[in-house]
Every structure is written in structure tokens, then in C-alpha cells.
Design a protein around this motif. Structure first.
Motif, PDB file in Angstrom:
ATOM      1  N   LEU A  11      35.065 -61.018  44.377  1.00 17.00           N
ATOM      2  CA  LEU A  11      35.035 -60.773  42.942  1.00 17.00           C
ATOM      3  C   LEU A  11      36.106 -61.576  42.241  1.00 17.00           C
ATOM      4  O   LEU A  11      37.028 -62.085  42.849  1.00 17.00           O
ATOM      5  N   ARG A  12      35.937 -61.694  40.937  1.00 20.26           N
ATOM      6  CA  ARG A  12      36.929 -62.313  40.065  1.00 20.26           C
ATOM      7  C   ARG A  12      37.439 -61.221  39.152  1.00 20.26           C
ATOM      8  O   ARG A  12      36.662 -60.462  38.578  1.00 20.26           O
ATOM      9  N   LEU A  13      38.755 -61.120  39.033  1.00 25.42           N
ATOM     10  CA  LEU A  13      39.319 -60.061  38.221  1.00 25.42           C
ATOM     11  C   LEU A  13      40.447 -60.570  37.350  1.00 25.42           C
ATOM     12  O   LEU A  13      41.014 -61.617  37.602  1.00 25.42           O
ATOM     13  N   VAL A  14      40.733 -59.802  36.316  1.00 22.49           N
ATOM     14  CA  VAL A  14      41.865 -60.056  35.431  1.00 22.49           C
ATOM     15  C   VAL A  14      42.799 -58.866  35.575  1.00 22.49           C
ATOM     16  O   VAL A  14      42.371 -57.718  35.541  1.00 22.49           O
ATOM     17  N   GLU A  46      44.986 -67.863  38.606  1.00 23.66           N
ATOM     18  CA  GLU A  46      45.120 -68.662  37.391  1.00 23.66           C
ATOM     19  C   GLU A  46      45.885 -67.825  36.387  1.00 23.66           C
ATOM     20  O   GLU A  46      45.489 -66.706  36.064  1.00 23.66           O
ATOM     21  N   ASP A  47      47.011 -68.350  35.917  1.00 25.48           N
ATOM     22  CA  ASP A  47      47.824 -67.623  34.943  1.00 25.48           C
ATOM     23  C   ASP A  47      47.250 -67.797  33.549  1.00 25.48           C
ATOM     24  O   ASP A  47      46.978 -68.913  33.107  1.00 25.48           O
ATOM     25  N   LEU A  48      47.030 -66.667  32.881  1.00 23.37           N
ATOM     26  CA  LEU A  48      46.627 -66.669  31.483  1.00 23.37           C
ATOM     27  C   LEU A  48      47.865 -66.337  30.669  1.00 23.37           C
ATOM     28  O   LEU A  48      48.971 -66.295  31.192  1.00 23.37           O
ATOM     29  N   LYS A  49      47.741 -66.074  29.390  1.00 24.87           N
ATOM     30  CA  LYS A  49      48.908 -65.806  28.549  1.00 24.87           C
ATOM     31  C   LYS A  49      49.770 -64.670  29.107  1.00 24.87           C
ATOM     32  O   LYS A  49      50.904 -64.871  29.491  1.00 24.87           O
TER      33      LYS A  49
END
Length: 110
Positions: A11-14, A46-49
Motif C-alpha cells: 500500500l501507499r500511505l500518508v 517521499e517527504d511532503l510539506k
């Protein structure tokens, strides 16, 4: 954590958590009132804000948990609806063919 995409592979998660590549993660997926315990390993980050987006690969769990996850993912699969949709399409084709036969027979073979 919030799931963005899920499949049999992972899965892809935030998340608001500090995650690292290669790290193992135990988590639960809540599905229609059923809780499925899963384990996974972080493949990419992957780093987001102010959040982190991670790709996670499932690692083996118990057979019962795997079956629960499998059943849940089967409900998400659009392939499960194909036989019904195919039946509707075939039915409409048969109906339109019959109507064309009636029209041709009525107007051209008097």
C-alpha cells in the motif's frame, strides 16, 4: 496514517510519523467493521510539506489475517463486477438484435 492506494503487493500511505526505508511496521486496516492486522516493510519514502508519503510492501502474517485481507481486496477489485456487466451488455445485444429482426421482418417482408 491514511491509505492512498492498496493492493495485494502493498500500500501507499500518508503519515505524520517519522518513517525510514527498510523499517517494519505493524498496523490494522479497518474494513467494513472488520479489523485486519497487517505487517509491512517500508520500501520508499517521499517527504511532503508536513507529512511523509511511504510505499509499503506486505510481509507474511497469519493465514486468517491473510484471508481477511484477501476478502477485503476482492471487494475492491473492479473485476468482480465484470460478469454482471458482461451479462447486461450481452442481454442488451440480444434484445437489440431481436428488435432489429422484428423491424426488418415487419417492414421489408410483408
Amino acid at each position: 496514517m491514511r491509505t492512498q492506494n492498496i493492493s495485494f503487493g502493498g500500500l501507499r500511505l500518508v503519515a505524520n510519523l517519522d518513517l525510514r526505508v527498510g523499517e517494519s511496521l505493524d498496523f490494522d486496516i479497518l474494513t467494513n467493521g472488520t479489523k485486519v492486522h497487517c505487517k509491512g516493510r517500508i520500501l520508499a519514502i517521499e517527504d511532503l510539506k508536513d507529512k511523509v508519503q511511504a510505499r509499503l510492501c506486505f510481509t507474511p502474517t497469519s493465514d486468517s489475517e491473510y484471508r481477511k485481507l484477501n476478502d477485503y481486496l476482492d471487494t475492491l477489485s473492479p473485476g468482480k463486477r465484470i460478469p454482471f456487466e458482461r451479462g447486461v451488455i450481452v442481454g442488451l445485444f440480444i434484445l437489440s438484435t431481436y428488435m432489429a429482426y422484428l423491424i426488418i421482418r415487419t417492414y421489408f417482408f410483408r
